[in-house]
Design a protein around this motif. Structure first.
Motif, PDB file in Angstrom:
ATOM      1  N   LEU A   1       0.858  -1.270   0.066  1.00 30.26           N
ATOM      2  CA  LEU A   1       0.227  -0.105   0.096  1.00 30.26           C
ATOM      3  C   LEU A   1       0.771   1.395  -0.236  1.00 30.26           C
ATOM      4  O   LEU A   1       0.334   2.401  -0.349  1.00 30.26           O
ATOM      5  N   ALA A   2       2.268   1.102   0.367  1.00 31.34           N
ATOM      6  CA  ALA A   2       2.893   2.321   0.360  1.00 31.34           C
ATOM      7  C   ALA A   2       3.328   2.757  -0.979  1.00 31.34           C
ATOM      8  O   ALA A   2       3.367   3.999  -0.859  1.00 31.34           O
ATOM      9  N   PHE A   3       3.146   1.926  -2.089  1.00 37.09           N
ATOM     10  CA  PHE A   3       3.371   2.509  -3.249  1.00 37.09           C
ATOM     11  C   PHE A   3       2.199   3.240  -4.001  1.00 37.09           C
ATOM     12  O   PHE A   3       2.356   3.868  -4.981  1.00 37.09           O
ATOM     13  N   PHE A   4       1.015   3.265  -3.223  1.00 38.29           N
ATOM     14  CA  PHE A   4      -0.171   3.901  -3.714  1.00 38.29           C
ATOM     15  C   PHE A   4      -0.378   5.152  -3.078  1.00 38.29           C
ATOM     16  O   PHE A   4      -1.330   5.924  -3.213  1.00 38.29           O
ATOM     17  N   ARG A   5       0.576   5.693  -2.447  1.00 33.05           N
ATOM     18  CA  ARG A   5       0.620   7.052  -1.928  1.00 33.05           C
ATOM     19  C   ARG A   5       0.984   8.031  -2.926  1.00 33.05           C
ATOM     20  O   ARG A   5       1.797   7.922  -3.641  1.00 33.05           O
ATOM     21  N   GLU A   6       0.160   9.111  -2.727  1.00 38.16           N
ATOM     22  CA  GLU A   6       0.312  10.214  -3.991  1.00 38.16           C
ATOM     23  C   GLU A   6       1.616  11.139  -3.629  1.00 38.16           C
ATOM     24  O   GLU A   6       1.965  11.360  -2.529  1.00 38.16           O
ATOM     25  N   THR A   7       2.340  11.347  -4.846  1.00 34.31           N
ATOM     26  CA  THR A   7       3.399  12.216  -4.726  1.00 34.31           C
ATOM     27  C   THR A   7       3.069  13.454  -5.439  1.00 34.31           C
ATOM     28  O   THR A   7       2.375  13.504  -6.397  1.00 34.31           O
ATOM     29  N   PRO A   8       3.851  14.214  -5.203  1.00 36.68           N
ATOM     30  CA  PRO A   8       3.541  15.943  -6.091  1.00 36.68           C
ATOM     31  C   PRO A   8       3.894  15.714  -7.513  1.00 36.68           C
ATOM     32  O   PRO A   8       3.384  16.133  -8.291  1.00 36.68           O
ATOM     33  N   SER A   9       5.061  14.899  -7.987  1.00 33.51           N
ATOM     34  CA  SER A   9       5.331  14.595  -9.174  1.00 33.51           C
ATOM     35  C   SER A   9       5.102  13.306  -9.743  1.00 33.51           C
ATOM     36  O   SER A   9       6.047  12.570  -9.363  1.00 33.51           O
ATOM     37  N   PRO A  10       4.062  12.899 -10.258  1.00 31.95           N
ATOM     38  CA  PRO A  10       4.086  11.336 -10.815  1.00 31.95           C
ATOM     39  C   PRO A  10       5.203  10.808 -11.527  1.00 31.95           C
ATOM     40  O   PRO A  10       5.297   9.820 -11.570  1.00 31.95           O
ATOM     41  N   SER A  11       5.872  11.699 -12.395  1.00 29.82           N
ATOM     42  CA  SER A  11       6.850  11.314 -13.170  1.00 29.82           C
ATOM     43  C   SER A  11       8.123  11.191 -12.512  1.00 29.82           C
ATOM     44  O   SER A  11       9.161  10.797 -13.103  1.00 29.82           O
ATOM     45  N   ASP A  12       8.399  11.742 -11.380  1.00 27.86           N
ATOM     46  CA  ASP A  12       9.405  11.645 -10.606  1.00 27.86           C
ATOM     47  C   ASP A  12       9.788  10.566  -9.725  1.00 27.86           C
ATOM     48  O   ASP A  12       9.048  10.342  -8.862  1.00 27.86           O
ATOM     49  N   THR A  13      10.429   9.454 -10.184  1.00 30.56           N
ATOM     50  CA  THR A  13      10.430   8.107  -9.366  1.00 30.56           C
ATOM     51  C   THR A  13      11.436   8.315  -8.258  1.00 30.56           C
ATOM     52  O   THR A  13      11.155   7.442  -7.423  1.00 30.56           O
ATOM     53  N   SER A  14      12.143   9.292  -8.077  1.00 29.12           N
ATOM     54  CA  SER A  14      12.988   9.611  -6.935  1.00 29.12           C
ATOM     55  C   SER A  14      12.138   9.924  -5.615  1.00 29.12           C
ATOM     56  O   SER A  14      12.405   9.765  -4.714  1.00 29.12           O
ATOM     57  N   GLY A  15      10.733  10.333  -5.911  1.00 24.88           N
ATOM     58  CA  GLY A  15      10.084  10.692  -4.816  1.00 24.88           C
ATOM     59  C   GLY A  15       9.516   9.481  -4.043  1.00 24.88           C
ATOM     60  O   GLY A  15       8.949   9.719  -3.055  1.00 24.88           O
ATOM     61  N   CYS A  16       9.616   8.205  -4.706  1.00 23.06           N
ATOM     62  CA  CYS A  16       9.198   7.209  -3.985  1.00 23.06           C
ATOM     63  C   CYS A  16      10.250   6.508  -3.076  1.00 23.06           C
ATOM     64  O   CYS A  16      10.076   5.478  -2.707  1.00 23.06           O
ATOM     65  N   GLU A  17      11.544   7.150  -2.974  1.00 21.20           N
ATOM     66  CA  GLU A  17      12.279   6.432  -2.319  1.00 21.20           C
ATOM     67  C   GLU A  17      12.261   6.052  -0.778  1.00 21.20           C
ATOM     68  O   GLU A  17      12.448   4.974  -0.422  1.00 21.20           O
ATOM     69  N   SER A  18      11.618   6.918  -0.170  1.00 24.10           N
ATOM     70  CA  SER A  18      10.995   6.704   1.500  1.00 24.10           C
ATOM     71  C   SER A  18      10.018   5.556   1.393  1.00 24.10           C
ATOM     72  O   SER A  18      10.214   4.433   2.245  1.00 24.10           O
ATOM     73  N   ASP A  19       9.045   5.426   0.541  1.00 27.35           N
ATOM     74  CA  ASP A  19       8.169   4.464   0.413  1.00 27.35           C
ATOM     75  C   ASP A  19       8.766   3.116   0.090  1.00 27.35           C
ATOM     76  O   ASP A  19       8.361   2.057   0.787  1.00 27.35           O
ATOM     77  N   VAL A  20       9.712   3.110  -0.743  1.00 23.63           N
ATOM     78  CA  VAL A  20      10.476   1.824  -1.334  1.00 23.63           C
ATOM     79  C   VAL A  20      11.227   1.178  -0.051  1.00 23.63           C
ATOM     80  O   VAL A  20      11.038  -0.145   0.026  1.00 23.63           O
TER      81      VAL A  20
END
Length: 575
Positions: free
Chosen positions: A552-571
């Motif tokens: 479910l952590a991967f379904f959290r919204e991020t400010p920039s959908p195309s920015d893969t670096s924004g998901c580092e904390s979730d990953v």
């Protein structure tokens, strides 16, 4: 009168005698015992006490009930024990033999048995909702089959269309048309034996070619220890090539054999003398339509939904291999087979070709010298494998997961970056191609997470498969809307603060998925394709609450959908 009644009567007489002795201090007993020696009152009293004769019940009804309750206290627990046993039997909490179960009657039942666990057990045990659980048996002799046209051949084997022996016409030429696939639903893999001059060669055939049987659950019984610590997969899986049987039989010379593989025949010029009855190994498999490589090349327009379903199936196969410590080690598009009935249908995907598989119960390989073969194509090896130098211990646990991530780029873009642009041993993570914004953000995050260079930071295949499957369900793209309470939390681990609400959402979500899947299977296949139904059943048959939390952590919204670096904390939290 039976001996049982005589014994019962004698016991009652003895009790009355003992009771009178107790009431008269033993004097009555002394009158009837012969005077062989002087009486010893203390000894008589000791014998009477040792008899443990129950006293008479009181005339008071209340006291009599209390006395009966104390005397037969074991009957109090009997109704409760029946409740516990019925509860455990109904929910399948204890599958041990009955004679063992009675010894631990009041063992504490499972506390995590909720909706998720019930759905998992339903799709993991019922053939009605999971078609892959259906079993079939095939004969283990070549004479029981009709061999059709040649499908393909290589250096080690040739593959032919096959069916059970019948009176129907045989196929003169190889074909992948719907008519031919229905007429010949099986495939025969004829392994090439280049040692027809070797006597008693059957053991050598099993030991030399047995690695091909890694996906065959009955391989261990067939090999009989000929391959040492070889451990095939213990069960079949819908995303692993289905092997029906394997056997050693006489080598046939088929019409195309002398033209396509003359050196593998017993008639090859290199032999001075051969066995009277030359043999080889045959593997009977389910027949598939074409490879993933051919599908992506021949199908001009493959929907994004179909591509996402293919990636999810591929990762489900990796989950199964990872669970049973088997590394395929040659994950590429021409080793992925697809099956479908029409061009608009989502294909069923399986991982095939286990000739290079590592299947000995461990992912660790002692890489002693450069002459050792680490298996597979150099370009599709994971970074930790491609950059390994001897002497060292090489870990293959996450190698297939990384290769599946690279194949995901090929499925989404028709181009594997490691065939033309990047090198798996030297690439940087920021050099990976950016996937289209049309692909849901959770899927893009998961693909980036499985492509991490460090295998310790790489996303486990089970969590990646959860993300791919959840995003495929009809509400998957908007799953974050079902979880508004933690959509703005900075870290996925803080979801635990609202665990009760999220647990209810997970239960409702899984209930909805199960109900939709069951109703679609019963009503019409047009609503959800066969491959999608099987994918759902596979996903729900391995549900785990902790893995769902991490997904479910991967379904959290991020400010920039195309920015893969924004998901580092979730990953990182998910890993």
């Amino acid at each position: 009168m039976s001996l049982n009644r005589i014994g019962t009567g004698a016991l009652r007489i003895a009790q009355q005698v003992a009771s009178r002795v107790v009431n008269h201090n033993g004097t009555w007993l002394l009158k009837i015992v012969p005077r062989l020696r002087p009486p010893n009152a203390a000894a008589v009293q000791a014998v009477v006490r040792a008899a443990a004769v129950p006293r008479q019940l009181s005339r008071n009804p209340l006291m009599r009930m209390i006395q009966m309750t104390i005397r037969h206290s074991r009957h109090i627990a009997r109704p409760l024990s029946n409740i516990v046993m019925n509860h455990r039997t109904f929910f399948g909490l204890d599958q041990r033999p009955r004679y063992v179960r009675r010894q631990f009657l009041f063992k504490k039942p499972r506390t995590d048995f909720g909706i998720v666990e019930r759905v998992r057990d339903l799709f993991g045990t019922k053939e009605r909702y999971n078609e892959h659980l259906k079993k079939s048996t095939l004969p283990d002799r070549l004479s029981a089959y009709d061999i059709g046209g040649n499908i393909g051949y290589g250096c080690n084997a040739a593959v032919y269309a096959l069916r059970l022996q019948s009176d129907g016409p045989g196929a003169a030429t190889p074909s992948t048309t719907d008519k031919d696939l229905k007429a010949y639903p099986l495939a025969l893999k004829l392994m090439f034996n280049y040692e027809h001059d070797r006597r008693n060669n059957e053991d050598g055939l099993w030991s030399g070619m047995g690695a091909e049987l890694a996906p065959f659950p009955k391989a261990a019984a067939l090999l009989k220890g000929r391959m040492g610590d070889f451990r095939p997969l213990p069960a079949s899986h819908p995303n692993i090539v289905h092997v029906g049987t394997a056997f050693v039989d006489s080598m046939p010379i088929l019409p195309d054999a002398k033209q396509n593989y003359p050196m593998a025949l017993p008639t090859a010029v290199m032999y001075d003398a051969i066995e009277p009855d030359p043999k080889t190994l045959f593997i009977v498999m389910r027949r598939y339509r074409l490879t993933l490589q051919a599908y992506l090349r021949e199908q001009p327009r493959v929907s994004l939904w179909a591509r996402r379903a293919l990636v999810a199936q591929l990762m489900e196969g990796c989950v199964f291999l990872y669970k049973h410590k088997v590394a395929q080690r040659d994950m590429k598009s021409d080793n992925i087979l697809l099956s479908y009935d029409n061009d608009g249908e989502i294909p069923q995907l399986v991982i095939s070709d286990f000739g290079c598989a590592l299947a000995n119960g461990s992912f660790i390989v002692d890489y002693r010298h450069e002459g050792m073969d680490l298996g597979g194509n150099l370009r599709t090896r994971a970074p930790e494998i491609a950059s390994a130098l001897p002497p060292s211990m090489v870990d293959f646990s996450m190698a297939d997961t990384w290769a599946a991530g690279a194949l995901s780029y090929e499925i989404f873009t028709k181009l594997n970056p490691f065939y033309s642009v990047l090198s798996s041993s030297t690439y940087k993570e920021y050099e990976l191609p950016i996937l289209s914004d049309r692909i849901p953000e959770p899927t893009r995050k998961a693909v980036a997470a499985v492509m991490r260079r460090d295998p310790k930071e790489r996303l486990p295949p089970s969590i990646a498969a959860n993300v791919f499957s959840l995003s495929l369900f009809r509400f998957g793209a908007d799953l974050h809307e079902l979880l508004p309470s933690f959509a703005s939390e900075p870290l996925a681990k803080e979801i635990r603060k609202v665990s009760k609400r999220v647990e209810r959402v997970i239960d409702d979500m899984i209930s909805l998925l199960a109900a939709e899947t069951i109703s679609a299977r019963i009503t019409s296949r047009d609503l959800i394709t066969r491959a999608e139904l099987q994918l759902r059943a596979t996903f729900m048959a391995r549900l785990d609450r902790d893995e769902l939390w991490a997904s479910l952590a991967f379904f959290r919204e991020t400010p920039s959908p195309s920015d893969t670096s924004g998901c580092e904390s979730d990953v990182e939290s998910a890993v």
